[in-house]
Design a protein around this motif. Structure first.
Motif, PDB file in Angstrom:
ATOM      1  N   LEU A 123       0.827  -1.136  -0.050  1.00  0.00           N
ATOM      2  CA  LEU A 123      -0.238   0.051  -0.073  1.00  0.00           C
ATOM      3  C   LEU A 123       1.004   1.162   0.204  1.00  0.00           C
ATOM      4  O   LEU A 123       0.646   2.126  -0.585  1.00  0.00           O
ATOM      5  N   PHE A 124       1.922   1.356   0.929  1.00  0.00           N
ATOM      6  CA  PHE A 124       2.837   2.640   1.027  1.00  0.00           C
ATOM      7  C   PHE A 124       3.664   2.563  -0.364  1.00  0.00           C
ATOM      8  O   PHE A 124       4.009   3.738  -0.741  1.00  0.00           O
ATOM      9  N   SER A 125       3.997   1.630  -1.055  1.00  0.00           N
ATOM     10  CA  SER A 125       4.691   1.658  -2.356  1.00  0.00           C
ATOM     11  C   SER A 125       3.674   2.298  -3.460  1.00  0.00           C
ATOM     12  O   SER A 125       4.136   3.165  -4.139  1.00  0.00           O
ATOM     13  N   TYR A 126       2.403   2.118  -3.270  1.00  0.00           N
ATOM     14  CA  TYR A 126       1.512   2.567  -4.152  1.00  0.00           C
ATOM     15  C   TYR A 126       1.240   4.199  -3.850  1.00  0.00           C
ATOM     16  O   TYR A 126       1.092   4.988  -4.764  1.00  0.00           O
ATOM     17  N   MET A 142       7.377  -8.179  -7.553  1.00  0.00           N
ATOM     18  CA  MET A 142       8.006  -6.888  -7.899  1.00  0.00           C
ATOM     19  C   MET A 142       9.183  -6.938  -9.053  1.00  0.00           C
ATOM     20  O   MET A 142       9.329  -6.086  -9.842  1.00  0.00           O
ATOM     21  N   ASP A 143       9.984  -7.998  -8.689  1.00  0.00           N
ATOM     22  CA  ASP A 143      11.386  -8.123  -9.348  1.00  0.00           C
ATOM     23  C   ASP A 143      11.792  -9.538  -9.261  1.00  0.00           C
ATOM     24  O   ASP A 143      12.149  -9.823  -8.067  1.00  0.00           O
ATOM     25  N   VAL A 144      11.720  -9.951 -10.468  1.00  0.00           N
ATOM     26  CA  VAL A 144      12.272 -11.405 -10.327  1.00  0.00           C
ATOM     27  C   VAL A 144      13.838 -11.699  -9.861  1.00  0.00           C
ATOM     28  O   VAL A 144      14.006 -12.378  -8.859  1.00  0.00           O
ATOM     29  N   MET A 157       8.469   0.820  -5.512  1.00  0.00           N
ATOM     30  CA  MET A 157       8.506  -0.850  -5.549  1.00  0.00           C
ATOM     31  C   MET A 157       9.848  -1.016  -4.872  1.00  0.00           C
ATOM     32  O   MET A 157      10.131  -2.215  -3.995  1.00  0.00           O
ATOM     33  N   LEU A 158      10.824  -0.465  -4.866  1.00  0.00           N
ATOM     34  CA  LEU A 158      12.094  -0.535  -4.089  1.00  0.00           C
ATOM     35  C   LEU A 158      11.940  -0.450  -2.737  1.00  0.00           C
ATOM     36  O   LEU A 158      12.508  -1.151  -1.799  1.00  0.00           O
ATOM     37  N   VAL A 159      11.348   0.620  -2.378  1.00  0.00           N
ATOM     38  CA  VAL A 159      11.130   0.557  -0.816  1.00  0.00           C
ATOM     39  C   VAL A 159      10.367  -0.506  -0.359  1.00  0.00           C
ATOM     40  O   VAL A 159      10.584  -0.958   0.807  1.00  0.00           O
TER      41      VAL A 159
END
Length: 586
Positions: free
Chosen positions: A41-44, A157-159, A277-279
């Protein structure tokens, strides 16, 4: 995992409330799911509101986040209450199981090991298993769920970040295994030394009179310091290995975090990954790997719990006495009175041959006296008759039934044994007599007290039978405690009464009154007495003379006095002692 296998085996002994346990775990998983949704939610919020400038979405995201937080809090409260309730219930249930088993194992095992060992078993070990069931297992499941959920989110989010996270898990899981042998060794050592310290401290309290009387305070300190030295050494080593294991994992986790930041920063700069997304990925990485750190932290506690559960399992496998085995068919005790016989009875304990080919027969209604010097085997014989000592060979028959066919309930229902030192429980004088027969009326209890010549004591007490006694009847004399125990035995109205030096602490006049009452109450029933008192011996229907575990001879007083040297010597000694006492009084 060994701990889980041990736990599953032990659950067969306790009544686990699986319905409430399942509900508690469901609350746990729902609460975790709501918490683990927060980073996404916070990344959004970062990408859409702070960077994208969509302010209209702020209120919705924050409201949803607050709802998730509130739901998680409520579920956590319910979970905590359920697990606390279950933890107490399961621990108390296990203690009941262990206490019931203590009531089944041979009395010799209890007397040999003392109260300290069993106190540790009922206290430390059950608490350790309760901690494992309702804390360690809960935390382990919680952390595994958190880890799997977080890994799934990182892959989403990232493979590449997902594969780094996945590859890191075996490394972190392997670290505590490097220290498993010394941690298990020292955890067992801590448990063993704690039990030893508990046993010796219990002895120190119980032996306070001897320690003060002989000025043994210095000896006591020296003995305790020696024990403490071993405990401190083992405990320190166990803690050091646990901390080294944990800190090694922490260092490895830091290196993994640096690697993820390095790769993630490159992904953001190349546009393959957003800042939000990184956070979120870093937060999920922490959620994925931190559980391993938590599990590694619990690894030492798991070793302690495993030691405790091993000890519980070993204890529950301790062989029980014959009367408690399945072979004891619980055959109804026949007749109103019963004869007792032993044929070629042999009893040994830890290599010492105590009873050697003992043959006795006591007919219904007889008063049988057993005489002999201390160590002749009288008490061991009595303990064998009531099933407190295991027989090596030979047979014990009660009313022509083999003893092994009689359950403990049948034996205790119709037999009573009165020891020289009978235990008084916390409570009133009334309570201590009434346990002789729990369905007895108040009038029955009063009558038993009168028969045991307790009236002078009751008249001197502020509340009579309702007077509360201190620990083991501290405020009472030895004779008064014996009379309470006699009243307890008389209240039971057994078909067979066994008295092991029952009046040793009574004065001569009181002894005569009490023994007369006992004989009158047991008229037509079987009475076995071990005593050094000549008057009681002389009037017995049959006398057995014992020496070093052997029955030397049997018969009436008149028969034995002329043919048995050992008996004649015992009688002569008693007569000489009585003359000396009379001269002193005169």
């Amino acid at each position: 995992m060994q701990s889980i296998k041990l736990f599953m085996r032990l659950t067969t002994y306790i009544n686990v409330n699986w319905r409430l346990t399942s509900l508690a775990y469901l609350c746990t998983i729902l609460s975790l799911s709501l918490n683990l949704a927060q980073p996404y939610l916070f990344s959004y919020l970062i990408d859409e509101v702070l960077i994208g400038g969509h302010r209209e979405k702020l209120a919705f995201i924050l409201s949803l986040s607050a709802s998730f937080a509130l739901g998680s809090v409520l579920l956590t409260i319910i979970r905590a209450g359920l697990f606390r309730y279950l933890g107490i219930r399961h621990m108390l249930g296990l203690r009941d199981v262990l206490l019931a088993h203590i009531r089944k194992i041979p009395m010799a095992e209890i007397e040999k090991n003392g109260a300290g060992k069993f106190s540790s078993l009922l206290g430390w070990d059950t608490a350790s298993m309760g901690n494992f069931l309702n804390h360690i297992v809960v935390e382990m499941i919680t952390q595994w769920f958190t880890m799997l959920f977080a890994i799934a989110m990182i892959f989403y989010m990232d493979v590449r970040l997902g594969w780094i996270t996945l590859a890191s898990i075996p490394v972190l899981l392997a670290i505590p295994r490097l220290f498993i042998k010394p941690m298990k060794k020292y955890a067992a050592g801590v448990r063993s030394h704690n039990e030893e310290v508990g046993t010796y401290l219990y002895e120190s309290i119980q032996g306070s009179k001897e320690i003060r009387a002989y000025g043994l305070e210095g000896w006591e300190r020296q003995r305790n310091q020696s024990m403490y030295k071993n405990l401190v050494s083992v405990s320190t080593k166990e803690t050091l290995y646990r901390v080294i294991s944990g800190q090694t994992g922490t260092f490895a986790f830091s290196l993994i975090l640096i690697a993820v930041y390095s790769l993630g920063s490159g992904q953001v700069l190349s546009g393959a990954l957003s800042v939000g997304m990184l956070v979120a990925a870093v937060q999920y990485l922490n959620n994925a790997l931190q559980p391993i750190q938590v599990m590694n932290h619990f690894f030492g506690e798991m070793q302690q719990s495993e030691v405790a559960m091993n000890r519980i399992e070993q204890f529950l496998e301790t062989p029980v006495e014959k009367a408690a085995r399945e072979t004891a068919m619980g055959v109804p005790f026949p007749g109103e009175s019963s004869e007792i016989s032993c044929t070629e009875l042999n009893v040994s304990y830890e290599g010492t041959h105590i009873l050697k080919g003992v043959d006795i027969t006591v007919q219904p209604g007889q008063v049988a006296a057993f005489v002999g010097q201390s160590g002749s085997g009288k008490s061991t014989l009595f303990k064998s008759l009531v099933g407190f000592m295991e027989t090596e060979s030979g047979t014990i028959r009660i009313r022509n039934l083999p003893q092994e066919q009689l359950s403990r309930n049948e034996l205790t229902k119709h037999m009573a044994i009165l020891f020289q030192d009978s235990y008084l429980f916390s409570g009133t004088l009334y309570d201590n007599i009434a346990i002789g027969r729990l369905d007895a009326t108040e009038e029955d209890v009063k009558e038993a007290a009168r028969l045991a010549n307790l009236q002078p004591l009751l008249d001197s007490m502020p509340n009579g039978l309702q007077t509360v006694v201190d620990h083991q009847g501290f405020q009472l004399s030895g004779g008064q405690r014996q009379r309470i125990a006699i009243a307890r035995a008389l209240l039971k109205r057994p078909n067979i009464l066994i008295l092991d030096e029952p009046t040793s602490a009574l004065d001569r006049e009181t002894e005569e009154q009490v023994m007369h009452t006992i004989k009158q109450s047991m008229k037509g029933k079987t009475l076995l007495i071990s005593t050094h008192r000549l008057d009681i011996i002389r009037n017995a229907d049959i006398i057995y003379v014992m020496d070093q575990g052997i029955v030397l001879d049997s018969g009436t007083h008149d028969q034995l006095i002329g043919r048995c040297r050992k008996y004649a010597a015992l009688v002569a000694g008693q007569e000489h002692e009585q003359e000396r006492m009379l001269e002193k009084i005169g």
